[in-house]
Design a protein around this motif. Structure first.
Motif, PDB file in Angstrom:
ATOM      1  N   LEU A  91       0.853  -1.186   0.000  1.00 24.53           N
ATOM      2  CA  LEU A  91       0.000   0.000   0.000  1.00 24.53           C
ATOM      3  C   LEU A  91       0.892   1.242   0.000  1.00 24.53           C
ATOM      4  CD1 LEU A  91      -2.690  -1.247   2.513  1.00 24.53           C
ATOM      5  CD2 LEU A  91      -3.112  -0.542   0.149  1.00 24.53           C
ATOM      6  N   GLN A  92       1.704   1.332  -1.031  1.00 22.58           N
ATOM      7  CA  GLN A  92       2.749   2.343  -1.150  1.00 22.58           C
ATOM      8  C   GLN A  92       2.692   2.870  -2.583  1.00 22.58           C
ATOM      9  OE1 GLN A  92       6.582   0.532  -0.725  1.00 22.58           O
ATOM     10  NE2 GLN A  92       7.687   2.454  -0.472  1.00 22.58           N
ATOM     11  N   PRO A  93       1.859   3.883  -2.823  1.00 21.89           N
ATOM     12  CA  PRO A  93       1.600   4.292  -4.200  1.00 21.89           C
ATOM     13  C   PRO A  93       2.681   5.230  -4.735  1.00 21.89           C
ATOM     14  CG  PRO A  93       0.404   5.706  -2.726  1.00 21.89           C
ATOM     15  CD  PRO A  93       1.119   4.694  -1.853  1.00 21.89           C
ATOM     16  N   PRO A  94       2.692   5.430  -6.056  1.00 21.85           N
ATOM     17  CA  PRO A  94       3.448   6.563  -6.582  1.00 21.85           C
ATOM     18  C   PRO A  94       2.779   7.843  -6.082  1.00 21.85           C
ATOM     19  CG  PRO A  94       1.998   5.678  -8.260  1.00 21.85           C
ATOM     20  CD  PRO A  94       1.900   4.738  -7.081  1.00 21.85           C
ATOM     21  N   VAL A  95       3.518   8.912  -6.046  1.00 22.28           N
ATOM     22  CA  VAL A  95       2.964  10.149  -5.478  1.00 22.28           C
ATOM     23  C   VAL A  95       2.771  11.205  -6.554  1.00 22.28           C
ATOM     24  CG1 VAL A  95       3.856   9.745  -3.171  1.00 22.28           C
ATOM     25  CG2 VAL A  95       5.285  10.941  -4.809  1.00 22.28           C
ATOM     26  N   ALA A 193      -7.124  -7.551  11.630  1.00 23.72           N
ATOM     27  CA  ALA A 193      -6.781  -6.157  11.945  1.00 23.72           C
ATOM     28  C   ALA A 193      -5.280  -5.948  11.813  1.00 23.72           C
ATOM     29  CB  ALA A 193      -7.249  -5.803  13.349  1.00 23.72           C
ATOM     30  N   HIS A 194      -4.887  -4.718  11.598  1.00 23.86           N
ATOM     31  CA  HIS A 194      -3.471  -4.387  11.459  1.00 23.86           C
ATOM     32  C   HIS A 194      -2.726  -4.648  12.766  1.00 23.86           C
ATOM     33  CE1 HIS A 194       0.086  -1.763  10.667  1.00 23.86           C
ATOM     34  NE2 HIS A 194      -0.112  -2.192   9.428  1.00 23.86           N
ATOM     35  N   PHE A 195      -1.486  -5.108  12.632  1.00 18.74           N
ATOM     36  CA  PHE A 195      -0.704  -5.445  13.833  1.00 18.74           C
ATOM     37  C   PHE A 195      -0.422  -4.249  14.728  1.00 18.74           C
ATOM     38  CE2 PHE A 195       2.415  -4.448  10.529  1.00 18.74           C
ATOM     39  CZ  PHE A 195       3.307  -3.609  11.194  1.00 18.74           C
ATOM     40  N   SER A 196      -0.677  -3.049  14.234  1.00 23.35           N
ATOM     41  CA  SER A 196      -0.461  -1.864  15.071  1.00 23.35           C
ATOM     42  C   SER A 196      -1.408  -1.841  16.265  1.00 23.35           C
ATOM     43  CB  SER A 196      -0.629  -0.584  14.248  1.00 23.35           C
ATOM     44  OG  SER A 196      -1.931  -0.500  13.695  1.00 23.35           O
ATOM     45  N   VAL A 197      -2.496  -2.619  16.207  1.00 22.58           N
ATOM     46  CA  VAL A 197      -3.396  -2.689  17.362  1.00 22.58           C
ATOM     47  C   VAL A 197      -2.674  -3.328  18.538  1.00 22.58           C
ATOM     48  CG1 VAL A 197      -5.541  -3.668  18.258  1.00 22.58           C
ATOM     49  CG2 VAL A 197      -5.460  -2.768  15.917  1.00 22.58           C
ATOM     50  N   THR A 248      -5.513  -5.037   5.128  1.00 27.98           N
ATOM     51  CA  THR A 248      -4.283  -4.880   4.352  1.00 27.98           C
ATOM     52  C   THR A 248      -4.199  -5.880   3.209  1.00 27.98           C
ATOM     53  OG1 THR A 248      -3.165  -4.096   6.344  1.00 27.98           O
ATOM     54  CG2 THR A 248      -1.771  -4.794   4.512  1.00 27.98           C
ATOM     55  N   ASP A 249      -4.573  -7.124   3.453  1.00 22.27           N
ATOM     56  CA  ASP A 249      -4.385  -8.163   2.450  1.00 22.27           C
ATOM     57  C   ASP A 249      -5.568  -8.341   1.515  1.00 22.27           C
ATOM     58  OD1 ASP A 249      -1.812  -8.889   3.187  1.00 22.27           O
ATOM     59  OD2 ASP A 249      -2.511 -10.258   4.730  1.00 22.27           O
ATOM     60  N   LEU A 407     -11.219  -3.608  -3.083  1.00 20.35           N
ATOM     61  CA  LEU A 407     -10.688  -2.279  -3.405  1.00 20.35           C
ATOM     62  C   LEU A 407      -9.714  -2.373  -4.579  1.00 20.35           C
ATOM     63  CD1 LEU A 407     -10.230  -0.871   0.223  1.00 20.35           C
ATOM     64  CD2 LEU A 407     -11.900  -0.129  -1.488  1.00 20.35           C
ATOM     65  N   THR A 408      -8.432  -2.522  -4.279  1.00 20.80           N
ATOM     66  CA  THR A 408      -7.436  -2.554  -5.359  1.00 20.80           C
ATOM     67  C   THR A 408      -6.446  -3.700  -5.195  1.00 20.80           C
ATOM     68  OG1 THR A 408      -5.837  -1.104  -4.218  1.00 20.80           O
ATOM     69  CG2 THR A 408      -7.565  -0.031  -5.497  1.00 20.80           C
ATOM     70  N   THR A 409      -6.772  -4.678  -4.357  1.00 24.06           N
ATOM     71  CA  THR A 409      -5.854  -5.765  -4.055  1.00 24.06           C
ATOM     72  C   THR A 409      -6.311  -7.049  -4.737  1.00 24.06           C
ATOM     73  OG1 THR A 409      -5.325  -4.798  -1.905  1.00 24.06           O
ATOM     74  CG2 THR A 409      -4.807  -7.117  -2.195  1.00 24.06           C
ATOM     75  N   VAL A 410      -5.354  -7.779  -5.306  1.00 23.02           N
ATOM     76  CA  VAL A 410      -5.622  -9.055  -5.955  1.00 23.02           C
ATOM     77  C   VAL A 410      -4.769 -10.118  -5.287  1.00 23.02           C
ATOM     78  CG1 VAL A 410      -5.687 -10.321  -8.137  1.00 23.02           C
ATOM     79  CG2 VAL A 410      -6.035  -7.841  -8.132  1.00 23.02           C
TER      80      VAL A 410
END
Length: 517
Positions: A91-95, A193-197, A248-249, A407-410
């Motif tokens: 999840l790191q797009p071009p800017v 959930a994200h591991f940041s929890v 995320t996945d 969303l945008t994940t395959v």
């Protein structure tokens, strides 16, 4: 392996009227290069270290131009190119170039967000951005928020506020006296959930085991029946329920409305981690995924994901600005009480940071430049690419689709009929590593959790966030995956035959597994 199926080209999306393609920034100008430099990680890092030379600060500098040329050349030769259409790992797009330009303005100002006299214009800009995003989320006029260094910090801040609220309801002043007196505090979230929890729970003194995970259903959404059972257990203090809007996945969105109903029933703070999914609100097509977001007490969003902003650009929104009160501070050298009364206060009471750079500058510039419609078109393009990629995977016998596109994940894998599960898992990892070290393609990997008697499996992942990529680009990327899978299997066969011969044991091609995929 059979020949890959061809992917039907998508119709050209409606672009911004003043740009044939979205103007994305990159430090790599070589269009023949892939998204990563060629070579093993060790070799690439050695090359970069050699360019920098001995790791010491020189007694005499080389001058501005030479120093910039040095670093620019290093990034050109050995850095990542997220604008390349085969960069699809994270999840790191071009800017957007306009965001980079605006970020330079923010840096040049060197403003800070803690006090009025540290940057009045940037203070106004952040307040504008927060109100605009809160409105997009469906929050009312009492809402507020703050920009943070990333989604993990936004989640930490949300759990902190929720912890303080739960403690206050139990008559405990946790900020002064700690957790003593607060009976077995827990934070409840999905297994996805994200591991940041867990990290937030550890950092706030709750302990990682305070994060209670709830099973997800076949669509990778939190099971509310299991949540209800968990919240009903006695002897605990539920601090927060955390729903995920855009895992995320999988990009899956937890059922926010029924989760909110349970949270209200038990008087528990509802936080929605929409770091990935919040950008769906830019799109008319995808916004219904987050239609229940106004039911949340707080929301995390990352514009350095869907938003195409330079990292880091995260925001924590709260439905009630008074929830920030526990963070308020009056400091003699920054914001004494009489200065606050005179209107000289800043945003110190919104954050755990004191000095905080004005990241809102790039956000305001981007929102003003493209509007919701422009960003929505960018997202719709990426969403269409994900569906086209999924269709290609389904049509190609060399590949297997593992989850639907939200969303945008395959999520997919190289097929390997007849291979043992452990061998098939190893195949996916080796395919990804070979692509990365070749420099030609950057794709992700993860593990699909066990479902319906099927064990957990290693998966390959495309995270498609480049609005300038085309269906042909994605077709070429999947061609590379298929060809690399073929090479890995062929090498495995050769190694198996060689080992058998050296041991004096005859081996047949069929025994070695050739043609399994």
């Amino acid at each position: 392996m059979s020949q890959p199926a061809r992917l039907t080209a998508l119709p050209a999306p409606v672009r911004d009227p003043f740009a044939a393609r979205w103007p994305l920034a990159s430090t790599v100008s070589d269009r023949e290069r892939g998204p990563l430099p060629h070579g093993s990680p060790g070799a690439v890092l050695r090359r970069a270290a050699e360019v920098l030379g001995e790791p010491r600060i020189p007694s005499t500098g080389v001058g501005e131009s030479a120093a910039l040329d040095l670093i620019a050349g290093l990034l050109e030769e050995n850095g990542i190119d997220l604008s390349h259409p085969h960069a699809a790992a994270h999840l790191q797009p071009p800017v957007l170039q306009v965001a980079v330009d605006a970020d330079a303005l923010a840096s040049a100002s060197n403003a800070s967000m803690d006090t009025y006299d540290s940057g009045p214009a940037t203070l106004a800009i952040e307040q504008w951005v927060v109100k605009a995003l809160a409105g997009l989320a469906g929050f009312g006029p009492a809402a507020d928020g703050v920009l943070t260094p990333g989604g993990s910090i936004s989640n930490l801040l949300a759990v902190l506020i929720a912890r303080d609220a739960a403690a206050a309801a139990a008559g405990v002043d946790v900020r002064r006296n700690g957790l003593q007196g607060l009976e077995h505090p827990v934070v409840v979230c999905s297994e996805l959930a994200h591991f940041s929890v867990q990290r937030a729970c550890a950092a706030l003194g709750l302990g990682e085991e305070a994060a209670i995970t709830i099973a997800s259903d076949e669509n990778f959404r939190m099971r509310t029946d299991v949540l209800a059972d968990e919240l009903a257990k006695p002897g605990r203090t539920p601090v927060a329920v955390i729903a995920t809007a855009g895992t995320t996945d999988f990009g899956s969105v937890d059922p926010i409305a029924p989760i909110a109903s349970l949270a209200r029933q038990y008087g528990v703070w509802l936080h929605v981690d929409a770091a990935y999914g919040f950008g769906a609100l830019f799109s008319d097509r995808l916004a219904p995924l987050l239609s229940d977001l106004p039911l949340a007490d707080s929301v995390t969003l990352d514009l350095h994901k869907i938003g195409w902003q330079p990292a880091a650009t995260s925001v924590l929104l709260v439905a009630d600005r008074n929830r920030f009160s526990a963070l308020g501070r009056s400091v003699d050298y920054l914001n004494p009480a009489d200065d606050i009364d005179s209107g000289l206060d800043g945003l110190l009471g919104r954050s755990l940071q004191t000095t905080r750079r004005p990241d809102a500058v790039k956000v305001a510039t981007t929102l003003t430049a493209y509007g919701r419609a422009g960003l929505g078109t960018m997202l719709d393009t990426c969403h269409e690419l994900a569906h086209a990629a999924a269709a290609r995977v389904v049509a190609d016998s060399n590949l297997e689709l593992l989850a639907p596109v939200t969303l945008t994940t395959v999520l997919f894998r190289v097929a390997g009929q007849g291979l043992e599960p452990a061998v098939l898992d190893a195949l996916q990892g080796e395919v990804r590593r070979r692509l990365l070290t070749s420099g030609r393609a950057l794709i992700g990997r993860t593990k699909l959790p066990a479902r319906g008697g099927r064990p957990a499996v290693v998966a390959l992942k495309l995270t498609l966030l480049n609005p300038n990529a085309t269906a042909t680009d994605i077709e070429e990327l999947l061609d590379l995956v298929v060809a690399t899978g073929r090479d890995v299997l062929a090498d495995s066969v050769a190694a198996s035959v060689s080992a058998s011969v050296s041991d004096g044991v005859p081996a047949s091609v069929s025994d070695s597994g050739e043609g399994a995929a």
